[in-house]
Write a protein that holds these residues in place. Sequence first.
Motif, mmCIF file in Angstrom:
data_model
loop_
_atom_site.group_PDB
_atom_site.id
_atom_site.type_symbol
_atom_site.label_atom_id
_atom_site.label_comp_id
_atom_site.label_asym_id
_atom_site.label_seq_id
_atom_site.Cartn_x
_atom_site.Cartn_y
_atom_site.Cartn_z
ATOM 1 N N UNK A 38 4.074 14.137 -0.321
ATOM 2 C CA UNK A 38 3.831 13.111 0.695
ATOM 3 C C UNK A 38 4.735 11.900 0.463
ATOM 4 N N UNK A 39 4.825 11.455 -0.792
ATOM 5 C CA UNK A 39 5.708 10.326 -1.103
ATOM 6 C C UNK A 39 7.150 10.636 -0.712
ATOM 7 N N UNK A 40 7.605 11.835 -1.052
ATOM 8 C CA UNK A 40 9.000 12.196 -0.770
ATOM 9 C C UNK A 40 9.261 12.307 0.729
ATOM 10 N N UNK A 41 8.301 12.851 1.467
ATOM 11 C CA UNK A 41 8.449 12.963 2.910
ATOM 12 C C UNK A 41 8.572 11.587 3.563
ATOM 13 N N UNK A 42 7.679 10.672 3.193
ATOM 14 C CA UNK A 42 7.709 9.338 3.800
ATOM 15 C C UNK A 42 8.930 8.551 3.340
ATOM 16 N N UNK A 43 9.363 8.752 2.087
ATOM 17 C CA UNK A 43 10.567 8.068 1.609
ATOM 18 C C UNK A 43 11.800 8.556 2.357
ATOM 19 N N UNK A 44 11.900 9.875 2.563
ATOM 20 C CA UNK A 44 13.036 10.436 3.283
ATOM 21 C C UNK A 44 13.092 9.916 4.715
ATOM 22 N N UNK A 64 7.145 3.747 14.693
ATOM 23 C CA UNK A 64 7.563 4.532 13.525
ATOM 24 C C UNK A 64 7.980 3.667 12.342
ATOM 25 N N UNK A 65 8.497 2.469 12.604
ATOM 26 C CA UNK A 65 8.849 1.581 11.499
ATOM 27 C C UNK A 65 7.603 1.240 10.688
ATOM 28 N N UNK A 66 6.548 0.800 11.368
ATOM 29 C CA UNK A 66 5.302 0.505 10.676
ATOM 30 C C UNK A 66 4.701 1.747 10.044
ATOM 31 N N UNK A 67 4.812 2.884 10.735
ATOM 32 C CA UNK A 67 4.226 4.142 10.281
ATOM 33 C C UNK A 67 4.761 4.547 8.901
ATOM 34 N N UNK A 68 6.081 4.589 8.749
ATOM 35 C CA UNK A 68 6.660 5.076 7.497
ATOM 36 C C UNK A 68 6.732 3.996 6.427
ATOM 37 N N UNK A 69 7.012 2.742 6.808
ATOM 38 C CA UNK A 69 7.081 1.674 5.814
ATOM 39 C C UNK A 69 5.742 1.489 5.108
ATOM 40 N N UNK A 70 4.655 1.503 5.866
ATOM 41 C CA UNK A 70 3.329 1.255 5.298
ATOM 42 C C UNK A 70 2.661 2.525 4.795
ATOM 43 N N UNK A 71 2.818 3.621 5.532
ATOM 44 C CA UNK A 71 2.104 4.847 5.204
ATOM 45 C C UNK A 71 2.417 5.392 3.830
ATOM 46 N N UNK A 72 3.597 5.117 3.309
ATOM 47 C CA UNK A 72 3.988 5.659 2.006
ATOM 48 C C UNK A 72 3.072 5.170 0.886
ATOM 49 N N UNK A 73 2.387 4.048 1.095
ATOM 50 C CA UNK A 73 1.550 3.473 0.049
ATOM 51 C C UNK A 73 0.167 4.115 -0.057
ATOM 52 N N UNK A 74 -0.236 4.890 0.911
ATOM 53 C CA UNK A 74 -1.612 5.379 0.956
ATOM 54 C C UNK A 74 -2.050 6.110 -0.295
ATOM 55 N N UNK A 75 -1.195 6.954 -0.834
ATOM 56 C CA UNK A 75 -1.602 7.769 -1.966
ATOM 57 C C UNK A 75 -1.470 7.105 -3.323
ATOM 58 N N UNK A 76 -0.924 5.889 -3.369
ATOM 59 C CA UNK A 76 -0.634 5.272 -4.659
ATOM 60 C C UNK A 76 -1.881 5.002 -5.490
ATOM 61 N N UNK A 77 -2.943 4.518 -4.864
ATOM 62 C CA UNK A 77 -4.150 4.200 -5.612
ATOM 63 C C UNK A 77 -4.714 5.417 -6.325
#
Length: 412
Positions: A290-296, A321-334
């Motif tokens: 998930x991290x790699x997908x959103x980073x790419x 999409x800017x908000x989607x990928x910039x913010x969404x990448x953080x979801x799994x960090x916790x």
Amino acid sequence: MWLRDTTPPERRTLTATFAGYAVDGFDYMIYTFLIPTLIAAWGMSKGQAGAIATGALLTSAVGGWAAGVLADRFGRVRVLQWTVLWFALFTFLSGFTTSFEQLFFTRAMQGFGMGGEWAVGSVLIAETINARHRGKAAGLVQSSWAIGWAASALAFWGLYSVLPPETAWKVLFWIGILPALLILYIRRNLDEPPVYLAEQARAKARGQRANFLRIFSPELLRNTALASLLATGMQGAYYSVTTWLPTFLKTERQLSVLGTSGYLLVLIAGSFAGYLTSAWLCDAIGRRRCFMLFALMGGVLVLAYTQMPITDAAMLVLGFPLGFFLSGIFSGMGAFLAELFPSDVRGSGQGFCYNIGRALGAACPALIGHFSTQYPLGQTLGWMAALCYGLVILAALALPETRGRELAPAAA
């Protein structure tokens, strides 16, 4: 709906941490709306306005690690209450400031609580929620930042429509005391996670105390270093784009849509959708993928923004999409950071990695400003963001996959 599978204690923990992070978002983002008023009222420079924001980010990095260490020592629920009270109090006091120096101090103090609330709340969620739904739960809590952001925008527009600016900005800060009421809910409804209590009992029986420096021991150092690089890449890209993309599009592309309420709401909606989508994907395909997908996708998107011609109409649509990928990448960090560390230093590890990433990532906007004196701003921004997202991908490849990992007390 996965929420139906959660127990009452899990839902109460979700409610408390969701509300806590939402008011974090409100209290932090409200300042961004007040900058023009404060510049006009105090004759403050743009550099001073930026220093206030940077100061809060740097203290939040320190506060996040400190709160994680305290949570390992004194308990997740207790320290969560301390952080909520801390940032609510200093947000409230910001409404009484009369100068740049005073506001710099209160916002810097508020940052300690803001960083601490995320660190402790994330550990609490990870240790309370069943492993099957941990990623979704952590992402749901992360999405509340967009709720707080939207609430701050609505409060700003509402109060500025009925009050003069010299009064409205103070009231908006004073509202920041209301989250302190959340402490009453936490005290009545939340208990320490069983895994934490078991770890405390094990340590007490052996006469041991948590040592936050253990995250740098040979057995954990690799995870600590790589997770810190992962967090640095995510936050470096986020701060770079949110700081410089509006300036680039306004000054070099002459777009006017960026300052409108419509664009802001589209951006917030995209962020909220990104958080929730990424939260589901973290449990469905794993944290690392998930991290790699959103980073790419984030890297491709930023490069496209800075290299391709964009109209006002297109930018309004592309805000989603800017908000989607910039913010969404953080979801799994916790969830991911909690799963990388044993219970006795889980708060310390999570707090350190995420917040060292915040501190290092905060340097990226300054680097872009420096290099943009020699190279075009769009080119500098695009490659800095791509470099940061590349760091995310490399770190994710090197880290272990933790999806479904059960959390247990540290080994004897």
